[in-house]
Design a protein around this motif. Sequence first.
Motif, PDB file in Angstrom:
ATOM      1  N   LEU A  99       0.841  -1.204   0.000  1.00 16.87           N
ATOM      2  CA  LEU A  99       0.000   0.000   0.000  1.00 16.87           C
ATOM      3  C   LEU A  99       0.873   1.251   0.000  1.00 16.87           C
ATOM      4  O   LEU A  99       0.633   2.198  -0.773  1.00 16.87           O
ATOM      5  CB  LEU A  99      -0.930  -0.004   1.215  1.00 16.87           C
ATOM      6  CG  LEU A  99      -1.810   1.242   1.406  1.00 16.87           C
ATOM      7  CD1 LEU A  99      -2.741   1.430   0.214  1.00 16.87           C
ATOM      8  CD2 LEU A  99      -2.607   1.160   2.704  1.00 16.87           C
ATOM      9  N   LEU A 100       1.910   1.256   0.845  1.00 12.60           N
ATOM     10  CA  LEU A 100       2.830   2.392   0.903  1.00 12.60           C
ATOM     11  C   LEU A 100       3.580   2.557  -0.423  1.00 12.60           C
ATOM     12  O   LEU A 100       3.796   3.684  -0.888  1.00 12.60           O
ATOM     13  CB  LEU A 100       3.825   2.196   2.047  1.00 12.60           C
ATOM     14  CG  LEU A 100       3.261   2.295   3.469  1.00 12.60           C
ATOM     15  CD1 LEU A 100       4.335   1.915   4.495  1.00 12.60           C
ATOM     16  CD2 LEU A 100       2.745   3.706   3.755  1.00 12.60           C
ATOM     17  N   VAL A 101       3.975   1.436  -1.025  1.00  8.26           N
ATOM     18  CA  VAL A 101       4.679   1.491  -2.312  1.00  8.26           C
ATOM     19  C   VAL A 101       3.803   2.131  -3.380  1.00  8.26           C
ATOM     20  O   VAL A 101       4.242   3.007  -4.143  1.00  8.26           O
ATOM     21  CB  VAL A 101       5.119   0.073  -2.749  1.00  8.26           C
ATOM     22  CG1 VAL A 101       5.542   0.060  -4.216  1.00  8.26           C
ATOM     23  CG2 VAL A 101       6.264  -0.416  -1.880  1.00  8.26           C
ATOM     24  N   ASN A 102       2.538   1.705  -3.444  1.00  8.35           N
ATOM     25  CA  ASN A 102       1.622   2.268  -4.434  1.00  8.35           C
ATOM     26  C   ASN A 102       1.435   3.765  -4.233  1.00  8.35           C
ATOM     27  O   ASN A 102       1.445   4.545  -5.203  1.00  8.35           O
ATOM     28  CB  ASN A 102       0.268   1.556  -4.380  1.00  8.35           C
ATOM     29  CG  ASN A 102       0.312   0.185  -5.027  1.00  8.35           C
ATOM     30  OD1 ASN A 102       1.125  -0.066  -5.911  1.00  8.35           O
ATOM     31  ND2 ASN A 102      -0.541  -0.723  -4.586  1.00  8.35           N
ATOM     32  N   LEU A 103       1.253   4.182  -2.994  1.00  9.34           N
ATOM     33  CA  LEU A 103       1.082   5.611  -2.715  1.00  9.34           C
ATOM     34  C   LEU A 103       2.337   6.395  -3.100  1.00  9.34           C
ATOM     35  O   LEU A 103       2.251   7.473  -3.705  1.00  9.34           O
ATOM     36  CB  LEU A 103       0.761   5.821  -1.230  1.00  9.34           C
ATOM     37  CG  LEU A 103      -0.607   5.309  -0.746  1.00  9.34           C
ATOM     38  CD1 LEU A 103      -0.734   5.455   0.764  1.00  9.34           C
ATOM     39  CD2 LEU A 103      -1.747   6.057  -1.446  1.00  9.34           C
TER      40      LEU A 103
END
Length: 442
Positions: free
Chosen positions: A331-335
């Motif tokens: 999730l952090l990577v996508n953001l």
Amino acid sequence: MSSLIIFGLLIALMLTGMPISIALGLTVLSFLFFLTSVPIESVALKLFTGIEKFEIMAIPFFILAGNFLTHGGVARRMIEFARTMIGHWAGGLGIAGTMAAALFSAVSGSSPATVVAIGSIMLPAMLAVGYPKRFGAGIIVTGGALGNLIPPSIIMVIYAVSTSGAVYFGPNGERVSSASVGQLFMAGMVPGIILAVMLSATTWYRAWKNNYPRIPKATWGERWRAFVDSSWGIFLIVVVLGGIYLGWFTPTEAAAMSAVYAFLIEMFIYKDLTWKSVPKVLLASANMSAMILYIVTNAVLFSFLMTSEQIPQTMAAWITGSGINWIAFLLLVNLLLLLAGNVMEPSSIVLIMAPILFPIAVKLGIDPVHFGIIIVVNMEIGMCHPPVGLNLYVASGIAKMGITELSIAVLPWLITLLIFLVMITYIPEISLWLPRTLGMLR
């Protein structure tokens, strides 16, 4: 502290409007001159050894093949084949544009090239039958994004190159190999088809809801003639992907083969290319290749600096020690990647972010191939929204629309892309099923 200085300096240089490639190089040189004891001679050595990889040669060859096909009539023939098959559906001409973009993506490897080749022909055709300009423009912008996901893909080659050459360890201390170009190509097939279907479904729903005009249904004779006419271009897909899977040639050799094949069919079979226009195509390909390879070179230096300062390893140890699981990490990577897509172009993002994020992903047990496809989909989305979405600017020139108006037009398909990103992130088998079935992954 080292990481704060490095990224602070890089961001400061980028905010001056300096090209990302030069900003990367200056960041490395400034840090090495003033803040470390690393010998400066290692920079010159790294400049040569960093890009001395056989896989990198695939980039100029795929660019050359894409330019031959863009200047010729392959795109027009693929559009005609798609139109005869599904043009009579609700929004059929728009769906045909997406399907033609998927086919052209499978031979060009470039998202902007797909927008140019398909959009310059498809948009006038959609306007001629009564589709609104915003509707047609939204289709060609997001349809062009398939060029990053459907193999052969230049972004996949860059990801494979940027994560190779180092030693990585999994959650149990086992050694993990980086993803190869061939594995990534096969992993992109199923997601690419699913995304093309999802974008087509969005097109169909909007056309059905707004009762947009349809075109007459083609006869089976017309369909057969369109297929035969486009078959030489479609066969290139079989040559590239079939040759890689059967072990006839490596992805780099497949790229060279595709360039030669594209030249031969455009020059001697379709005869859309003349000897007079060949130097122009070669020069345009050389310019684009030089630009990408210059970015790659400076990004290799940047990666070398981060590795020498132990930044990726420190971040991996901190994240795994803090108890963050793979779900939260992705999730952090996508953001992070979606935010980066607002200020940088895809190849720069991959070259900077992949060497940092990849060791952490491996440490959390995320498959390198799955992680690569997640990054590629994020790059697709970044090309379709402002302020630096390259597909928007290319389509803006074709449609004669402002970036703001075009950004609004793209929204329905952009939402579809975001839904697809969630699917591809948390359902790894979408990416991994085909390469596992083919025996390319365990």
